[in-house]
Design a protein around this motif. Structure first.
Motif, PDB file in Angstrom:
ATOM      1  N   THR A  93      -2.306   2.134   9.467  1.00  0.00           N
ATOM      2  CA  THR A  93      -1.533   0.977   8.991  1.00  0.00           C
ATOM      3  C   THR A  93      -1.521   0.995   7.616  1.00  0.00           C
ATOM      4  N   LEU A  94      -2.413   1.311   6.795  1.00  0.00           N
ATOM      5  CA  LEU A  94      -2.485   1.326   5.135  1.00  0.00           C
ATOM      6  C   LEU A  94      -1.603   1.990   4.392  1.00  0.00           C
ATOM      7  N   ASN A  95      -1.026   3.098   5.118  1.00  0.00           N
ATOM      8  CA  ASN A  95       0.110   3.867   4.460  1.00  0.00           C
ATOM      9  C   ASN A  95       0.976   4.238   5.557  1.00  0.00           C
ATOM     10  N   ARG A  96       1.231   3.457   6.536  1.00  0.00           N
ATOM     11  CA  ARG A  96       2.348   3.255   7.542  1.00  0.00           C
ATOM     12  C   ARG A  96       2.424   4.460   8.277  1.00  0.00           C
ATOM     13  N   MET A  97       1.285   5.482   8.178  1.00  0.00           N
ATOM     14  CA  MET A  97       1.442   6.732   9.220  1.00  0.00           C
ATOM     15  C   MET A  97       1.651   6.271  10.537  1.00  0.00           C
ATOM     16  N   ASN A  98       1.365   5.225  10.927  1.00  0.00           N
ATOM     17  CA  ASN A  98       1.826   4.776  12.528  1.00  0.00           C
ATOM     18  C   ASN A  98       3.444   5.058  12.664  1.00  0.00           C
ATOM     19  N   ASP A  99       4.203   4.848  11.415  1.00  0.00           N
ATOM     20  CA  ASP A  99       5.636   4.858  11.627  1.00  0.00           C
ATOM     21  C   ASP A  99       6.147   6.249  12.326  1.00  0.00           C
ATOM     22  N   LEU A 100       5.258   7.108  12.323  1.00  0.00           N
ATOM     23  CA  LEU A 100       5.539   8.417  12.886  1.00  0.00           C
ATOM     24  C   LEU A 100       5.610   8.652  14.515  1.00  0.00           C
ATOM     25  N   TYR A 101       4.995   7.166  14.835  1.00  0.00           N
ATOM     26  CA  TYR A 101       4.684   7.387  16.317  1.00  0.00           C
ATOM     27  C   TYR A 101       5.740   6.602  16.975  1.00  0.00           C
ATOM     28  N   LYS A 102       6.393   7.112  18.155  1.00  0.00           N
ATOM     29  CA  LYS A 102       7.301   6.211  18.925  1.00  0.00           C
ATOM     30  C   LYS A 102       6.949   5.028  19.305  1.00  0.00           C
ATOM     31  N   GLY A 103       7.706   4.052  19.694  1.00  0.00           N
ATOM     32  CA  GLY A 103       7.300   2.795  20.327  1.00  0.00           C
ATOM     33  C   GLY A 103       6.405   1.940  19.515  1.00  0.00           C
ATOM     34  N   VAL A 104       6.006   2.220  18.178  1.00  0.00           N
ATOM     35  CA  VAL A 104       4.984   1.281  17.358  1.00  0.00           C
ATOM     36  C   VAL A 104       5.670   0.092  16.874  1.00  0.00           C
ATOM     37  N   ARG A 105       4.997  -1.182  17.131  1.00  0.00           N
ATOM     38  CA  ARG A 105       5.536  -2.207  16.445  1.00  0.00           C
ATOM     39  C   ARG A 105       4.293  -2.779  15.632  1.00  0.00           C
ATOM     40  N   VAL A 106       4.732  -3.369  14.424  1.00  0.00           N
ATOM     41  CA  VAL A 106       3.551  -4.093  13.526  1.00  0.00           C
ATOM     42  C   VAL A 106       4.128  -5.568  13.295  1.00  0.00           C
ATOM     43  N   GLN A 107       3.075  -6.258  13.134  1.00  0.00           N
ATOM     44  CA  GLN A 107       3.468  -7.538  12.773  1.00  0.00           C
ATOM     45  C   GLN A 107       2.402  -8.061  11.700  1.00  0.00           C
ATOM     46  N   GLY A 108       2.701  -9.093  10.933  1.00  0.00           N
ATOM     47  CA  GLY A 108       1.651  -9.384   9.852  1.00  0.00           C
ATOM     48  C   GLY A 108       1.951  -8.560   8.602  1.00  0.00           C
ATOM     49  N   GLY A 149      -0.672  -6.670  -3.955  1.00  0.00           N
ATOM     50  CA  GLY A 149       0.159  -7.793  -3.882  1.00  0.00           C
ATOM     51  C   GLY A 149       1.607  -7.518  -3.077  1.00  0.00           C
ATOM     52  N   MET A 150       1.955  -6.373  -3.019  1.00  0.00           N
ATOM     53  CA  MET A 150       3.164  -5.722  -2.590  1.00  0.00           C
ATOM     54  C   MET A 150       3.229  -5.688  -1.017  1.00  0.00           C
ATOM     55  N   ASP A 151       3.890  -6.269  -0.284  1.00  0.00           N
ATOM     56  CA  ASP A 151       4.079  -5.826   1.013  1.00  0.00           C
ATOM     57  C   ASP A 151       4.591  -4.724   1.426  1.00  0.00           C
ATOM     58  N   ILE A 152       3.749  -3.871   2.042  1.00  0.00           N
ATOM     59  CA  ILE A 152       3.827  -2.623   2.477  1.00  0.00           C
ATOM     60  C   ILE A 152       4.920  -2.423   3.632  1.00  0.00           C
ATOM     61  N   TYR A 153       4.923  -3.477   4.391  1.00  0.00           N
ATOM     62  CA  TYR A 153       5.964  -3.413   5.531  1.00  0.00           C
ATOM     63  C   TYR A 153       7.298  -4.045   5.223  1.00  0.00           C
ATOM     64  N   GLY A 154       7.406  -4.537   3.818  1.00  0.00           N
ATOM     65  CA  GLY A 154       8.543  -5.382   3.378  1.00  0.00           C
ATOM     66  C   GLY A 154       9.759  -4.348   3.181  1.00  0.00           C
ATOM     67  N   GLU A 155      10.852  -4.849   2.981  1.00  0.00           N
ATOM     68  CA  GLU A 155      12.165  -4.032   3.080  1.00  0.00           C
ATOM     69  C   GLU A 155      12.250  -3.206   1.821  1.00  0.00           C
ATOM     70  N   LYS A 156      11.385  -3.651   0.749  1.00  0.00           N
ATOM     71  CA  LYS A 156      11.545  -3.057  -0.618  1.00  0.00           C
ATOM     72  C   LYS A 156      10.675  -2.128  -0.736  1.00  0.00           C
ATOM     73  N   CYS A 157       9.836  -1.831   0.239  1.00  0.00           N
ATOM     74  CA  CYS A 157       8.783  -0.779  -0.020  1.00  0.00           C
ATOM     75  C   CYS A 157       9.321   0.801   0.365  1.00  0.00           C
ATOM     76  N   ASP A 158       9.089   1.299  -0.805  1.00  0.00           N
ATOM     77  CA  ASP A 158       9.575   3.001  -0.824  1.00  0.00           C
ATOM     78  C   ASP A 158       8.221   3.669   0.153  1.00  0.00           C
ATOM     79  N   VAL A 159       8.427   4.089   1.305  1.00  0.00           N
ATOM     80  CA  VAL A 159       7.494   4.770   1.921  1.00  0.00           C
ATOM     81  C   VAL A 159       6.882   6.058   1.302  1.00  0.00           C
ATOM     82  N   VAL A 160       7.976   6.738   0.917  1.00  0.00           N
ATOM     83  CA  VAL A 160       7.455   7.841   0.191  1.00  0.00           C
ATOM     84  C   VAL A 160       6.481   7.753  -0.943  1.00  0.00           C
ATOM     85  N   ASN A 161       6.733   6.771  -1.555  1.00  0.00           N
ATOM     86  CA  ASN A 161       5.847   6.469  -2.991  1.00  0.00           C
ATOM     87  C   ASN A 161       4.771   5.808  -2.416  1.00  0.00           C
ATOM     88  N   LEU A 162       4.747   4.940  -1.268  1.00  0.00           N
ATOM     89  CA  LEU A 162       3.684   4.336  -0.798  1.00  0.00           C
ATOM     90  C   LEU A 162       2.450   5.361  -0.494  1.00  0.00           C
TER      91      LEU A 162
END
Length: 251
Positions: free
Chosen positions: A49-64, A70-83
């Motif tokens: 969850t700390l670098n959004r690798m779970n995004d690669l799995y189907k059916g994963v939902r993250v809350q929180g 200080g930047m929310d890595i699950y926020g809309e403004k997060c660039d996943v490649v840069n993360l």
């Protein structure tokens, strides 16, 4: 505590199965945090969850919320490649690319637009030195990486990660496939790297957690049971379940 990563009310679901429940945790900067617990307890899932690798799995939902500086890595403004450039991962089994030692380390910088040969040479040498591998491979940089020993391959993977200048290193059981001598070298390397990086490591080895980490988090069936300074967790745990696990009563 100077936190590099702050986790607030983190829940994760694989379709209908809840793998993490209300995780709250502060990951300190420039220290090593170990995640321990029996198989299937959620520690590797949490690491991902700390670098959004779970995004690669189907059916994963993250809350929180997971905050990196200080930047929310699950926020809309997060660039996943840069993360994932900032928060890199070393896997359980060494996974060098089927190319030369040099090209393995230069791969990331090239992807990010560095083409100058002299600059690449500098990055490759600096990264291999930082991974305590330069002295062993400097005379065979053009040889295939798959010819290295398992321990050397794992340090090469670490060098490949360092070449893109991350800030956080995630390590998912990085020594479980290595022999004792190779394990020792990686553990010694972790102690050096924490001066420049924040490190989070998943390990099944209680002795390793005690040796290499400053903080330890004990996970059980998706819950964070206890989190604190490693010395306290291993000598005076607050939770009976923690004591039962680290003394080998289960797991």
């Amino acid at each position: 505590m100077n936190s590099k990563v702050s986790v607030h009310k983190l829940n994760l679901f694989y379709k209908d199965f809840q793998a993490l429940r209300d995780i709250n945790m502060e990951v300190p900067a420039h220290l090593v945090t170990a995640l321990i617990g029996p198989s299937g307890c959620g520690k590797s899932t949490f690491l991902r969850t700390l670098n959004r690798m779970n995004d690669l799995y189907k059916g994963v939902r993250v809350q929180g919320r997971v905050l990196l500086d200080g930047m929310d890595i699950y926020g809309e403004k997060c660039d996943v490649v840069n993360l994932r450039k900032k928060v890199g991962m070393v896997f359980q089994k060494p996974n060098p690319f089927p190319m030369s030692i040099y090209d393995n380390v230069a791969f990331g910088p090239r992807i990010h637009g560095i083409k100058n040969r002299k600059k690449l040479d500098e990055i490759v040498e600096m990264s291999l030195r930082a991974a305590a591998l330069w002295d062993e491979v400097s005379d065979r940089l053009r040889q295939g990486a798959l010819g290295l020993s398992g321990g050397q391959q794992q340090r090469l993977c670490i060098a490949r990660l360092l070449a893109v200048e991350p800030e956080v290193l995630l390590m998912d059981e990085p020594t479980s496939a290595l022999d004792p001598m190779a394990t020792l070298k990686v553990e010694e390397l972790i102690q050096v790297l924490k001066q420049d990086y924040t490190i989070v490591i998943v390990t099944h080895n209680m002795q390793q957690a005690a040796r290499v980490s400053d903080y330890t988090a004990f996970f059980l069936t998706g819950d964070l049971v206890e989190y604190g300074a490693t010395g306290d967790i291993f000598t005076t745990p607050k939770e009976q379940r923690t004591e039962d696990y680290i003394t080998g009563r289960f797991g």
